[in-house]
Design a protein around this motif. Sequence first.
Motif, mmCIF file in Angstrom:
data_model
loop_
_atom_site.group_PDB
_atom_site.id
_atom_site.type_symbol
_atom_site.label_atom_id
_atom_site.label_comp_id
_atom_site.label_asym_id
_atom_site.label_seq_id
_atom_site.Cartn_x
_atom_site.Cartn_y
_atom_site.Cartn_z
ATOM 1 N N TYR A 276 13.174 -0.426 6.150
ATOM 2 C CA TYR A 276 13.868 -1.241 4.788
ATOM 3 C C TYR A 276 13.733 -2.900 5.760
ATOM 4 O O TYR A 276 13.909 -3.162 6.312
ATOM 5 C CB TYR A 276 15.185 -1.470 4.717
ATOM 6 C CG TYR A 276 15.624 0.392 4.364
ATOM 7 C CD1 TYR A 276 16.797 1.572 5.426
ATOM 8 C CD2 TYR A 276 15.311 0.628 2.793
ATOM 9 C CE1 TYR A 276 16.298 2.225 4.518
ATOM 10 C CE2 TYR A 276 15.214 1.988 2.149
ATOM 11 C CZ TYR A 276 16.183 2.911 3.118
ATOM 12 O OH TYR A 276 16.609 4.127 2.938
ATOM 13 N N PHE B 171 6.024 0.598 9.984
ATOM 14 C CA PHE B 171 6.362 1.668 8.286
ATOM 15 C C PHE B 171 7.425 1.980 9.049
ATOM 16 O O PHE B 171 7.844 2.703 10.098
ATOM 17 C CB PHE B 171 5.244 2.550 9.683
ATOM 18 C CG PHE B 171 5.336 3.461 8.772
ATOM 19 C CD1 PHE B 171 5.595 5.416 8.623
ATOM 20 C CD2 PHE B 171 3.920 3.777 7.565
ATOM 21 C CE1 PHE B 171 6.180 6.162 7.927
ATOM 22 C CE2 PHE B 171 3.913 5.150 6.785
ATOM 23 C CZ PHE B 171 5.334 6.188 7.119
ATOM 24 N N GLY B 172 8.272 2.819 8.131
ATOM 25 C CA GLY B 172 9.257 3.857 7.625
ATOM 26 C C GLY B 172 11.002 2.550 8.062
ATOM 27 O O GLY B 172 11.860 2.398 8.761
ATOM 28 N N VAL C 244 1.006 -0.762 0.073
ATOM 29 C CA VAL C 244 -0.358 0.167 0.084
ATOM 30 C C VAL C 244 0.621 1.353 -0.084
ATOM 31 O O VAL C 244 1.574 1.626 1.178
ATOM 32 C CB VAL C 244 -0.550 0.007 0.919
ATOM 33 C CG1 VAL C 244 -1.699 1.506 1.479
ATOM 34 C CG2 VAL C 244 -1.418 -1.343 1.464
ATOM 35 N N LEU D 197 3.824 10.403 -2.614
ATOM 36 C CA LEU D 197 3.673 10.475 -1.146
ATOM 37 C C LEU D 197 3.194 11.077 -0.572
ATOM 38 O O LEU D 197 3.438 12.541 0.146
ATOM 39 C CB LEU D 197 5.352 10.208 -0.963
ATOM 40 C CG LEU D 197 5.617 8.974 -1.630
ATOM 41 C CD1 LEU D 197 7.371 8.044 -0.561
ATOM 42 C CD2 LEU D 197 5.375 7.335 -1.250
ATOM 43 N N ALA D 198 2.436 10.529 0.657
ATOM 44 C CA ALA D 198 2.012 10.980 1.674
ATOM 45 C C ALA D 198 2.866 10.797 2.753
ATOM 46 O O ALA D 198 3.575 9.517 3.037
ATOM 47 C CB ALA D 198 0.480 10.357 2.619
ATOM 48 N N ALA E 261 5.910 2.742 -0.116
ATOM 49 C CA ALA E 261 6.604 3.828 -0.603
ATOM 50 C C ALA E 261 6.735 3.690 -1.810
ATOM 51 O O ALA E 261 7.678 5.071 -2.839
ATOM 52 C CB ALA E 261 7.606 4.738 0.354
ATOM 53 N N HIS E 262 6.756 3.198 -2.734
ATOM 54 C CA HIS E 262 7.633 2.901 -3.817
ATOM 55 C C HIS E 262 6.215 2.868 -5.652
ATOM 56 O O HIS E 262 6.753 2.659 -6.480
ATOM 57 C CB HIS E 262 8.326 1.179 -4.625
ATOM 58 C CG HIS E 262 9.192 1.762 -3.343
ATOM 59 N ND1 HIS E 262 10.126 2.394 -3.120
ATOM 60 C CD2 HIS E 262 8.774 0.770 -2.044
ATOM 61 C CE1 HIS E 262 11.077 2.183 -2.477
ATOM 62 N NE2 HIS E 262 10.535 1.159 -1.453
ATOM 63 N N VAL F 229 0.332 5.434 0.395
ATOM 64 C CA VAL F 229 -1.016 6.176 0.806
ATOM 65 C C VAL F 229 -0.257 7.193 -0.117
ATOM 66 O O VAL F 229 0.984 7.631 -0.003
ATOM 67 C CB VAL F 229 -1.132 6.607 2.241
ATOM 68 C CG1 VAL F 229 -1.882 7.129 2.474
ATOM 69 C CG2 VAL F 229 -1.192 5.457 2.708
HETATM 70 C C1 LIG Z 1 11.874 1.160 2.042
HETATM 71 C C2 LIG Z 1 11.641 -0.102 1.105
HETATM 72 O O1 LIG Z 1 12.266 -1.178 1.178
HETATM 73 C C3 LIG Z 1 10.843 -0.094 2.174
HETATM 74 N N1 LIG Z 1 9.891 -1.546 1.176
HETATM 75 C C4 LIG Z 1 9.340 0.963 2.699
HETATM 76 O O2 LIG Z 1 8.360 1.137 1.032
HETATM 77 N N2 LIG Z 1 9.802 1.572 2.952
HETATM 78 C C5 LIG Z 1 8.914 2.892 3.926
HETATM 79 C C6 LIG Z 1 7.610 2.641 4.410
HETATM 80 O O3 LIG Z 1 7.443 1.150 5.278
HETATM 81 C C7 LIG Z 1 7.027 3.742 4.864
HETATM 82 N N3 LIG Z 1 6.074 4.859 4.003
HETATM 83 C C8 LIG Z 1 7.028 5.929 3.676
HETATM 84 N N4 LIG Z 1 5.918 6.606 3.320
HETATM 85 C C9 LIG Z 1 4.693 5.839 2.609
HETATM 86 C C10 LIG Z 1 3.915 5.879 2.575
HETATM 87 N N5 LIG Z 1 3.787 7.508 2.250
HETATM 88 N N6 LIG Z 1 2.724 4.948 2.065
HETATM 89 C C11 LIG Z 1 3.227 3.683 2.215
HETATM 90 N N7 LIG Z 1 4.905 3.653 3.028
HETATM 91 C C12 LIG Z 1 5.026 4.695 2.963
HETATM 92 O O4 LIG Z 1 8.136 4.409 5.035
HETATM 93 C C13 LIG Z 1 9.427 3.758 4.223
HETATM 94 C C14 LIG Z 1 10.209 4.453 3.978
HETATM 95 O O5 LIG Z 1 9.787 5.655 2.622
#
Ligand SMILES: C[C@@H](O)[C@H](N)C(=O)N[C@H]1[C@@H](O)[C@H](n2cnc3c(N)ncnc32)O[C@@H]1CO
Length: 146
Positions: free
Chosen positions: A119, A116-117, A43, A87-88, A81-82, A45
């Motif tokens: 790697y 959340f947040g 997901v 990105l929120a 976050a990809h 956001v």
């Molecule tokens: C990095 C990769 O390996 C890992 N899988 C990763 O994506 N980590 C993300 C999400 O867990 C979270 N995160 C930050 N912004 C958001 C957003 N808008 N929506 C969802 N998650 C978020 O914060 C991490 C760093 O962006």
Amino acid sequence: MKVLLIHAKTFEYEARQKAVDTAEELSDSNKSGRAENVLVAFVTVEKGDSSDPEIVGKATGEIESVYKRVGASGVVVYPYAHLSENLAEASEALPLLKSIEEQLKVRGVRVQRAPFGWYKRFTLECYGHPLSELSRTIRPGEKPKH
Ligand SMILES: C[C@@H](O)[C@H](N)C(=O)N[C@H]1[C@@H](O)[C@H](n2cnc3c(N)ncnc32)O[C@@H]1CO
């Protein structure tokens, strides 16, 4: 909000390293996870998602609908976050992710939510059947699109 839905025969993740200083605290229940016959919901956001009071209900509805159609035994809500360049911030994203987890539980779905947040290392074995890779776009004021 962008959601990538993968129906996985096996899915396993482990938090490795903080990616942002807003990373949520790890606990024994979320620092790693494993599931079989699971629908993994990656997901993202997006900015402004929280302006729609229906956003959690719409996202939960889409996830639950696919979960039922593929016959999964549970759901993993995986913050990712990809899937969007819009990105929120954590302050908007994390509450919505927690609400989706809670809403799924209320609907009787066995749910895990990855932290959340962070790697994270993960392994995923996708079933490969026609409904095992789906995506949804859920935007404020719009019906979910795929
Ligand atoms: C990095 C990769 O390996 C890992 N899988 C990763 O994506 N980590 C993300 C999400 O867990 C979270 N995160 C930050 N912004 C958001 C957003 N808008 N929506 C969802 N998650 C978020 O914060 C991490 C760093 O962006």
